[in-house]
Scaffold this motif. Structure first.
Motif, PDB file in Angstrom:
ATOM      1  N   LYS A  41       0.860  -1.191   0.000  1.00  0.00           N
ATOM      2  CA  LYS A  41       0.000   0.000   0.000  1.00  0.00           C
ATOM      3  C   LYS A  41       0.888   1.230   0.000  1.00  0.00           C
ATOM      4  O   LYS A  41       1.832   1.330   0.778  1.00  0.00           O
ATOM      5  CB  LYS A  41      -0.927   0.018   1.209  1.00  0.00           C
ATOM      6  CG  LYS A  41      -1.844   1.253   1.271  1.00  0.00           C
ATOM      7  CD  LYS A  41      -2.890   1.140   2.360  1.00  0.00           C
ATOM      8  CE  LYS A  41      -4.035   0.257   1.915  1.00  0.00           C
ATOM      9  NZ  LYS A  41      -5.194   0.335   2.850  1.00  0.00           N
ATOM     10  N   CYS A  53       5.363   3.817   1.023  1.00  0.00           N
ATOM     11  CA  CYS A  53       5.000   2.434   0.685  1.00  0.00           C
ATOM     12  C   CYS A  53       5.282   1.510   1.868  1.00  0.00           C
ATOM     13  O   CYS A  53       6.310   1.635   2.529  1.00  0.00           O
ATOM     14  CB  CYS A  53       5.786   1.967  -0.537  1.00  0.00           C
ATOM     15  SG  CYS A  53       5.256   2.742  -2.079  1.00  0.00           S
ATOM     16  N   LEU A  70       8.555   0.767  -6.467  1.00  0.00           N
ATOM     17  CA  LEU A  70       7.305   1.534  -6.494  1.00  0.00           C
ATOM     18  C   LEU A  70       7.557   3.011  -6.216  1.00  0.00           C
ATOM     19  O   LEU A  70       6.952   3.884  -6.851  1.00  0.00           O
ATOM     20  CB  LEU A  70       6.324   0.970  -5.455  1.00  0.00           C
ATOM     21  CG  LEU A  70       5.671  -0.368  -5.789  1.00  0.00           C
ATOM     22  CD1 LEU A  70       4.878  -0.877  -4.591  1.00  0.00           C
ATOM     23  CD2 LEU A  70       4.782  -0.266  -7.019  1.00  0.00           C
ATOM     24  N   TYR A  75       2.789   8.251 -11.581  1.00  0.00           N
ATOM     25  CA  TYR A  75       1.485   7.889 -12.120  1.00  0.00           C
ATOM     26  C   TYR A  75       0.689   9.144 -12.480  1.00  0.00           C
ATOM     27  O   TYR A  75       0.919  10.221 -11.924  1.00  0.00           O
ATOM     28  CB  TYR A  75       0.683   7.078 -11.100  1.00  0.00           C
ATOM     29  CG  TYR A  75       1.172   5.649 -10.965  1.00  0.00           C
ATOM     30  CD1 TYR A  75       0.525   4.611 -11.603  1.00  0.00           C
ATOM     31  CD2 TYR A  75       2.307   5.353 -10.206  1.00  0.00           C
ATOM     32  CE1 TYR A  75       0.981   3.307 -11.501  1.00  0.00           C
ATOM     33  CE2 TYR A  75       2.780   4.053 -10.093  1.00  0.00           C
ATOM     34  CZ  TYR A  75       2.104   3.037 -10.751  1.00  0.00           C
ATOM     35  OH  TYR A  75       2.578   1.747 -10.650  1.00  0.00           O
ATOM     36  N   TYR A  89      -3.314   3.786  -2.038  1.00  0.00           N
ATOM     37  CA  TYR A  89      -3.656   2.839  -3.105  1.00  0.00           C
ATOM     38  C   TYR A  89      -2.966   1.503  -2.853  1.00  0.00           C
ATOM     39  O   TYR A  89      -1.788   1.466  -2.484  1.00  0.00           O
ATOM     40  CB  TYR A  89      -3.229   3.399  -4.459  1.00  0.00           C
ATOM     41  CG  TYR A  89      -3.675   2.581  -5.642  1.00  0.00           C
ATOM     42  CD1 TYR A  89      -4.986   2.679  -6.117  1.00  0.00           C
ATOM     43  CD2 TYR A  89      -2.795   1.703  -6.266  1.00  0.00           C
ATOM     44  CE1 TYR A  89      -5.397   1.921  -7.199  1.00  0.00           C
ATOM     45  CE2 TYR A  89      -3.215   0.939  -7.353  1.00  0.00           C
ATOM     46  CZ  TYR A  89      -4.518   1.057  -7.812  1.00  0.00           C
ATOM     47  OH  TYR A  89      -4.933   0.302  -8.887  1.00  0.00           O
ATOM     48  N   THR A  90      -3.688   0.410  -3.052  1.00  0.00           N
ATOM     49  CA  THR A  90      -3.150  -0.925  -2.825  1.00  0.00           C
ATOM     50  C   THR A  90      -2.677  -1.533  -4.137  1.00  0.00           C
ATOM     51  O   THR A  90      -3.441  -1.607  -5.107  1.00  0.00           O
ATOM     52  CB  THR A  90      -4.200  -1.836  -2.176  1.00  0.00           C
ATOM     53  OG1 THR A  90      -4.609  -1.271  -0.922  1.00  0.00           O
ATOM     54  CG2 THR A  90      -3.625  -3.231  -1.933  1.00  0.00           C
ATOM     55  N   PHE A  91      -1.408  -1.938  -4.174  1.00  0.00           N
ATOM     56  CA  PHE A  91      -0.830  -2.618  -5.336  1.00  0.00           C
ATOM     57  C   PHE A  91      -0.819  -4.127  -5.056  1.00  0.00           C
ATOM     58  O   PHE A  91      -0.201  -4.582  -4.096  1.00  0.00           O
ATOM     59  CB  PHE A  91       0.605  -2.143  -5.588  1.00  0.00           C
ATOM     60  CG  PHE A  91       0.716  -0.729  -6.050  1.00  0.00           C
ATOM     61  CD1 PHE A  91       0.775  -0.434  -7.410  1.00  0.00           C
ATOM     62  CD2 PHE A  91       0.773   0.318  -5.138  1.00  0.00           C
ATOM     63  CE1 PHE A  91       0.890   0.878  -7.846  1.00  0.00           C
ATOM     64  CE2 PHE A  91       0.890   1.625  -5.564  1.00  0.00           C
ATOM     65  CZ  PHE A  91       0.944   1.906  -6.929  1.00  0.00           C
ATOM     66  N   ILE A  93       0.571  -7.388  -6.511  1.00  0.00           N
ATOM     67  CA  ILE A  93       1.628  -7.744  -7.457  1.00  0.00           C
ATOM     68  C   ILE A  93       1.811  -9.259  -7.438  1.00  0.00           C
ATOM     69  O   ILE A  93       2.252  -9.836  -6.444  1.00  0.00           O
ATOM     70  CB  ILE A  93       2.950  -7.033  -7.081  1.00  0.00           C
ATOM     71  CG1 ILE A  93       2.726  -5.523  -7.073  1.00  0.00           C
ATOM     72  CG2 ILE A  93       4.072  -7.429  -8.021  1.00  0.00           C
ATOM     73  CD1 ILE A  93       3.738  -4.755  -6.263  1.00  0.00           C
TER      74      ILE A  93
END
Length: 250
Positions: A41, A53, A70, A75, A89-91, A93
């Protein structure tokens, strides 16, 4: 100045990747044949920077590399009713080895092609500094406001700038819109890394995003510190060897 960070949710546009390094396997993760879901996140700011992060679900040998990657990315900001906002925001992967169950010899071949972990940090920090054209001296004013310069630049250079900045000839700081245009349009690509135990020279190719597509070759020097790899501009050393011209008296 603190920024208002919203949880990502309904009614918001999705962030769109603009620039920065891609996530890839570390040497150790390939050797141990690591696969699975890693969840991180991060805050994506209203300017498109990725900060703060943290790992929600880790995988062996990959967490540190993923977080570092990240935070080098940019973005297109999330918007609500057309207005950019900062969001958490949740990544998600998902990491999969090529071909699923890979034979030992194929894994070894893949390992030989990846960037070894010891080169990961100076490579990615060099790309980030390159995007803001910080080669001759650290122009801290070009950095996004929420970035700590000491994460990229050694403390001796930052202290020298703060104490003796009138002696250092720095390029004119750029307006935020120029910085954003550079990050969107410039290509910074690592061409080679020459590394010893405590020193790394990262060579880059920088391509300007204009009609002429100007290409130049640059390099950045990094030193290993207890906190990690940091760019070394050698400002105190250069000043001691050849004193920089003092500003004219008024």
């Amino acid at each position: 100045m603190s920024i208002n960070v919203l949880p990502f949710g309904a009614g918001m546009s999705r962030p769109e990747f603009v620039s920065g390094p891609r996530i890839f396997y570390t040497k150790e993760a390939l050797e141990d044949r690591i696969e699975g879901l890693l969840i991180a996140k991060c805050t994506i700011t209203y300017e498109g920077d990725v900060t703060n992060c943290r790992l929600l679900k880790n995988l062996p040998h990959m967490g540190e590399a993923v977080l570092l990657t990240l935070e080098q990315q940019r973005y297109k900001p999330v918007t609500i009713n057309g207005k950019p906002v900062s969001v958490d925001y949740t990544f998600n992967i998902r990491l999969s080895l090529p071909g699923g169950e890979v034979l030992a010899d194929k894994i070894q071949s893949a390992v030989s092609k990846v960037v070894v972990r010891e080169e990961l940090e100076p490579r990615q920090k060099a790309v980030w500094l390159c995007q803001f054209d910080m080669f001759e001296a650290p122009v801290v004013a070009r950095m996004p406001k929420n970035v700590d310069p000491s994460f990229y630049i050694r403390r001796q250079d930052l202290d020298f700038l703060q104490k003796d900045s009138p002696q250092v000839l720095l390029p004119e700081p750029e307006r935020p819109e120029w910085r954003d245009a550079r990050a969107l349009n410039d290509l910074c690509e690592v061409t080679a890394v020459v590394k010893s135990k405590d020193l790394a020279i990262v060579h880059l190719k920088m391509e300007r995003g204009n009609a002429a597509r100007d290409v130049s070759l640059k390099s950045l020097r990094f030193v290993s510190t207890p906190e990690g790899w940091r760019a070394d501009y050698q400002l105190p050393e250069r000043n001691a060897q050849t004193p920089m011209a003092a500003p004219p008296a008024h």
